[in-house]
Design a protein around this motif. Sequence first.
Motif, mmCIF file in Angstrom:
data_model
loop_
_atom_site.group_PDB
_atom_site.id
_atom_site.type_symbol
_atom_site.label_atom_id
_atom_site.label_comp_id
_atom_site.label_asym_id
_atom_site.label_seq_id
_atom_site.Cartn_x
_atom_site.Cartn_y
_atom_site.Cartn_z
ATOM 1 N N ARG A 49 -22.616 11.019 -9.957
ATOM 2 C CA ARG A 49 -21.634 10.162 -9.301
ATOM 3 C C ARG A 49 -21.680 10.397 -7.796
ATOM 4 O O ARG A 49 -21.751 11.542 -7.347
ATOM 5 C CB ARG A 49 -20.234 10.443 -9.831
ATOM 6 N N TRP A 50 -21.664 9.303 -7.031
ATOM 7 C CA TRP A 50 -21.765 9.415 -5.576
ATOM 8 C C TRP A 50 -20.911 8.366 -4.896
ATOM 9 O O TRP A 50 -20.571 7.346 -5.476
ATOM 10 C CB TRP A 50 -23.213 9.322 -5.119
ATOM 11 N N TRP A 51 -20.531 8.642 -3.643
ATOM 12 C CA TRP A 51 -19.682 7.756 -2.870
ATOM 13 C C TRP A 51 -20.537 6.785 -2.081
ATOM 14 O O TRP A 51 -21.358 7.184 -1.259
ATOM 15 C CB TRP A 51 -18.799 8.561 -1.934
ATOM 16 N N ASP A 52 -20.360 5.494 -2.325
ATOM 17 C CA ASP A 52 -21.060 4.442 -1.590
ATOM 18 C C ASP A 52 -20.173 4.055 -0.410
ATOM 19 O O ASP A 52 -19.199 3.329 -0.559
ATOM 20 C CB ASP A 52 -21.310 3.239 -2.502
ATOM 21 N N ALA A 53 -20.518 4.544 0.775
ATOM 22 C CA ALA A 53 -19.688 4.318 1.956
ATOM 23 C C ALA A 53 -19.690 2.850 2.369
ATOM 24 O O ALA A 53 -18.701 2.370 2.923
ATOM 25 C CB ALA A 53 -20.176 5.192 3.108
ATOM 26 N N ASP A 54 -20.782 2.129 2.125
ATOM 27 C CA ASP A 54 -20.831 0.717 2.514
ATOM 28 C C ASP A 54 -19.851 -0.126 1.706
ATOM 29 O O ASP A 54 -19.235 -1.050 2.242
ATOM 30 C CB ASP A 54 -22.248 0.161 2.332
#
Length: 141
Positions: A49-54
């Motif tokens: 799981r990762w944070w998509d800043a866009d």
Amino acid sequence: MPIRPEHRFFYPIDWAQLSAVIRFGRARGCCEGCGRPHGQMVYHLGDGRWWDADANRWRDGWGRRIRIAPGTEILSRVRRTRVVLAAAHRNHDTSNNADANLAAFCQRCHMIHDRPEHQRRRWRTLFRRKALGDLFGGPYT
């Protein structure tokens, strides 16, 4: 991923240009497995799981949007990683450089893709060491 000097002759002379076309031309600088952007610092939880800043959204290991339940303690588990794209051979055959056989993967997706091949090579190395130990030194210890 850097190519080992002993494996360099398996790749074509224009591998750097071919890799760049796949990573930045076709994939547009994003992993084809999970969608992580090349060269950026990405916050992730270590399980894919990762944070998509866009998009201001959490994504799973395949790039799909997910929701994290309110009240979930995730800040203590968040890590940062710089994403680096690499061109990978889907069938692990370095002589097959067809467009359909090449993919742009981040480090995580590349390791997941190569896991069965790494396990096969590990087994083969251990088997060879054991055979050489039996052949020249008696029982392998």
